[in-house]
Design a protein around this motif. Structure first.
Motif, PDB file in Angstrom:
ATOM      1  N   UNK A  89       0.918  -1.254  -0.093  1.00  0.00           N
ATOM      2  CA  UNK A  89      -0.041   0.010  -0.054  1.00  0.00           C
ATOM      3  C   UNK A  89       0.977   1.203   0.229  1.00  0.00           C
ATOM      4  N   UNK A  90       1.896   1.292   0.652  1.00  0.00           N
ATOM      5  CA  UNK A  90       2.743   2.601   0.734  1.00  0.00           C
ATOM      6  C   UNK A  90       3.493   2.842  -0.589  1.00  0.00           C
ATOM      7  N   UNK A  91       4.131   1.444  -1.113  1.00  0.00           N
ATOM      8  CA  UNK A  91       4.368   1.464  -2.582  1.00  0.00           C
ATOM      9  C   UNK A  91       3.822   2.202  -3.499  1.00  0.00           C
ATOM     10  N   UNK A  92       2.291   1.884  -3.532  1.00  0.00           N
ATOM     11  CA  UNK A  92       1.326   2.113  -4.522  1.00  0.00           C
ATOM     12  C   UNK A  92       0.962   3.749  -4.093  1.00  0.00           C
ATOM     13  N   UNK A  93       0.935   4.246  -3.086  1.00  0.00           N
ATOM     14  CA  UNK A  93       0.282   5.502  -2.539  1.00  0.00           C
ATOM     15  C   UNK A  93       1.749   6.299  -2.733  1.00  0.00           C
ATOM     16  N   UNK A  94       3.043   6.076  -2.431  1.00  0.00           N
ATOM     17  CA  UNK A  94       4.154   6.999  -2.925  1.00  0.00           C
ATOM     18  C   UNK A  94       4.393   7.042  -4.308  1.00  0.00           C
ATOM     19  N   UNK A  95       4.105   6.020  -5.074  1.00  0.00           N
ATOM     20  CA  UNK A  95       4.190   6.193  -6.586  1.00  0.00           C
ATOM     21  C   UNK A  95       2.916   6.794  -7.069  1.00  0.00           C
ATOM     22  N   UNK A  96       1.689   6.957  -6.550  1.00  0.00           N
ATOM     23  CA  UNK A  96       0.802   7.480  -7.243  1.00  0.00           C
ATOM     24  C   UNK A  96       0.022   6.278  -8.346  1.00  0.00           C
ATOM     25  N   UNK A  97      -0.013   5.065  -7.724  1.00  0.00           N
ATOM     26  CA  UNK A  97      -0.339   4.145  -8.599  1.00  0.00           C
ATOM     27  C   UNK A  97      -1.989   3.619  -8.571  1.00  0.00           C
ATOM     28  N   UNK A  98      -2.593   4.589  -7.364  1.00  0.00           N
ATOM     29  CA  UNK A  98      -4.109   4.015  -7.333  1.00  0.00           C
ATOM     30  C   UNK A  98      -4.905   4.237  -8.418  1.00  0.00           C
ATOM     31  N   UNK A  99      -4.687   5.075  -9.334  1.00  0.00           N
ATOM     32  CA  UNK A  99      -5.537   5.392 -10.523  1.00  0.00           C
ATOM     33  C   UNK A  99      -5.390   4.183 -11.871  1.00  0.00           C
ATOM     34  N   UNK A 100      -4.446   3.434 -11.398  1.00  0.00           N
ATOM     35  CA  UNK A 100      -3.987   2.509 -12.740  1.00  0.00           C
ATOM     36  C   UNK A 100      -4.664   1.075 -12.567  1.00  0.00           C
ATOM     37  N   UNK A 134       2.265  -4.210 -16.144  1.00  0.00           N
ATOM     38  CA  UNK A 134       3.212  -4.250 -15.057  1.00  0.00           C
ATOM     39  C   UNK A 134       3.015  -4.902 -13.708  1.00  0.00           C
ATOM     40  N   UNK A 135       3.759  -5.273 -13.047  1.00  0.00           N
ATOM     41  CA  UNK A 135       3.432  -5.878 -11.603  1.00  0.00           C
ATOM     42  C   UNK A 135       4.501  -5.353 -10.577  1.00  0.00           C
ATOM     43  N   UNK A 136       3.971  -5.051  -9.445  1.00  0.00           N
ATOM     44  CA  UNK A 136       4.593  -4.421  -8.684  1.00  0.00           C
ATOM     45  C   UNK A 136       4.527  -5.260  -7.284  1.00  0.00           C
ATOM     46  N   UNK A 137       5.356  -4.913  -6.085  1.00  0.00           N
ATOM     47  CA  UNK A 137       5.228  -5.401  -4.926  1.00  0.00           C
ATOM     48  C   UNK A 137       5.851  -4.633  -3.965  1.00  0.00           C
ATOM     49  N   UNK A 138       5.880  -4.771  -2.795  1.00  0.00           N
ATOM     50  CA  UNK A 138       6.261  -3.867  -1.563  1.00  0.00           C
ATOM     51  C   UNK A 138       7.804  -3.653  -2.148  1.00  0.00           C
ATOM     52  N   UNK A 139       8.272  -2.477  -2.256  1.00  0.00           N
ATOM     53  CA  UNK A 139       9.602  -2.152  -2.882  1.00  0.00           C
ATOM     54  C   UNK A 139       9.705  -1.439  -4.133  1.00  0.00           C
ATOM     55  N   UNK A 255       2.876 -12.020  -2.289  1.00  0.00           N
ATOM     56  CA  UNK A 255       2.020 -11.001  -2.672  1.00  0.00           C
ATOM     57  C   UNK A 255       2.246  -9.937  -3.972  1.00  0.00           C
ATOM     58  N   UNK A 256       1.594  -9.621  -4.861  1.00  0.00           N
ATOM     59  CA  UNK A 256       1.919  -8.780  -5.729  1.00  0.00           C
ATOM     60  C   UNK A 256       0.710  -7.929  -6.055  1.00  0.00           C
ATOM     61  N   UNK A 257       0.737  -6.741  -6.896  1.00  0.00           N
ATOM     62  CA  UNK A 257      -0.334  -6.047  -7.553  1.00  0.00           C
ATOM     63  C   UNK A 257       0.027  -6.028  -9.075  1.00  0.00           C
ATOM     64  N   UNK A 258      -0.980  -6.202  -9.968  1.00  0.00           N
ATOM     65  CA  UNK A 258      -0.980  -6.111 -11.185  1.00  0.00           C
ATOM     66  C   UNK A 258      -1.652  -4.727 -11.717  1.00  0.00           C
ATOM     67  N   UNK A 259      -0.877  -3.734 -12.168  1.00  0.00           N
ATOM     68  CA  UNK A 259      -1.476  -2.558 -12.868  1.00  0.00           C
ATOM     69  C   UNK A 259      -2.317  -2.887 -14.028  1.00  0.00           C
ATOM     70  N   UNK A 260      -3.531  -2.817 -13.976  1.00  0.00           N
ATOM     71  CA  UNK A 260      -4.412  -3.112 -15.142  1.00  0.00           C
ATOM     72  C   UNK A 260      -4.846  -1.892 -16.120  1.00  0.00           C
ATOM     73  N   UNK A 261      -4.338  -0.762 -15.565  1.00  0.00           N
ATOM     74  CA  UNK A 261      -4.576   0.375 -16.659  1.00  0.00           C
ATOM     75  C   UNK A 261      -3.387   1.111 -17.018  1.00  0.00           C
ATOM     76  N   UNK A 262      -3.469   1.449 -18.326  1.00  0.00           N
ATOM     77  CA  UNK A 262      -2.230   2.157 -18.627  1.00  0.00           C
ATOM     78  C   UNK A 262      -1.925   3.511 -18.187  1.00  0.00           C
ATOM     79  N   UNK A 263      -0.631   3.869 -17.906  1.00  0.00           N
ATOM     80  CA  UNK A 263      -0.515   5.221 -17.463  1.00  0.00           C
ATOM     81  C   UNK A 263      -0.616   6.281 -18.559  1.00  0.00           C
ATOM     82  N   UNK A 264      -1.040   7.343 -18.157  1.00  0.00           N
ATOM     83  CA  UNK A 264      -1.291   8.446 -19.155  1.00  0.00           C
ATOM     84  C   UNK A 264      -0.095   9.143 -19.578  1.00  0.00           C
TER      85      UNK A 264
END
Length: 264
Positions: A89-100, A134-139, A255-264
């Motif tokens: 959650x910290x990684x997603x928040x710090x990189x602004x990935x919530x919209x993806x 893309x796929x992200x995780x903690x870090x 545990x990982x997170x897949x970003x299903x929307x393309x960055x603008x």
């Protein structure tokens, strides 16, 4: 019984047939003998009973120990999951990935002999996953989706051969590409556009995003960390080689997170 009968006959013969007192004493002696003869059997019975009770107690203790072990393992797993979820959650928040369109998934299969090449997760096209996401995780970044079924997806890891990431040294304008070049999956190479770029050991590499004028957009959103400069060969020269170690240990992915929307 045979021993008891013999003892009775012997006592009566020595005591004489006409003496009631002697007969009484004789029966008293018989009782003593019989009691002494039966004592080992009583002792054996008591020992068996005590042993059986002790075994029952030990079985109860073993069952309780095993239960506590299972509970401890479950608690550790839950704690680890909670910590990982918070870090993601910290990684997603710090990189602004919530919209993806982040989709959380769990690793269900590692690559076996291809441990550093790929993993399989428990989400697929039914959850919005597609190839080249893309796929992200903690870090930070760990790879991209390269195959999907309805319920699962295969992730190609950044430590696999052939996977490259457009990168930038955080806090600078130094850009280039990172990929695995040799046999060591934990030793990636950063090829900067300026071969003599002033890069220091310990510098963090982040995703560059889509480069200006690029023919194809990058699948990776910008400013997500993924590696750290580990060593330099011939620094400052035209043949400088910048070695990078991944931030995430792909061997321990859960545990990982897949970003299903393309960055603008």
């Amino acid at each position: 019984m045979i021993l008891v009968a013999c003892a009775v006959l012997l006592t009566l013969s020595f005591a004489g047939a006409g003496s009631s007192g002697s007969i009484g004493r004789g029966f008293s002696s018989v009782g003593d003998i019989a009691s002494g003869s039966l004592k080992p059997a009583r002792d054996l019975r008591d020992w068996v009973s005590a042993t059986w009770d002790a075994k029952g107690s030990n079985d109860d203790l073993a069952a309780d120990r095993n239960r506590r072990r299972r509970e401890n393992i479950a608690l550790q797993a839950a704690l680890r999951k909670t910590k990982t979820s918070a870090a993601i959650a910290r990684t997603i928040d710090s990189a602004g990935l919530d919209s993806l369109g982040p989709v959380r998934a769990r690793v269900i299969l590692t690559g076996g002999t291809r441990l550093y090449d790929q993993v399989t997760i428990n989400k697929g096209s039914a959850s919005g996953l597609r190839v080249e996401q893309p796929v992200v995780t903690a870090g930070g970044i760990v790879g991209k989706v390269d195959a999907v079924t309805a319920e699962t997806a295969r992730i190609s890891l950044l430590t696999s051969k052939g996977l490259g990431i457009q990168a930038r040294v955080r806090g600078t304008d130094i850009v280039g590409a990172v990929s695995r070049m040799g046999n060591n999956p934990l030793d990636l190479l950063f090829r900067a556009t300026d071969p003599r770029a002033d890069v220091r050991v310990g510098a963090v590499l982040i995703t560059r995003g889509t480069a200006p004028g690029a023919r194809l957009p990058s699948i990776y959103p910008p400013n997500v960390a993924f590696g750290q400069v580990s060593r330099l060969e011939q620094p400052g020269s035209d043949t400088q080689r910048i070695h990078v170690r991944p931030i995430v240990d792909v061997r321990t992915l859960e545990h990982v997170v897949v970003l299903t929307r393309s960055p603008r």
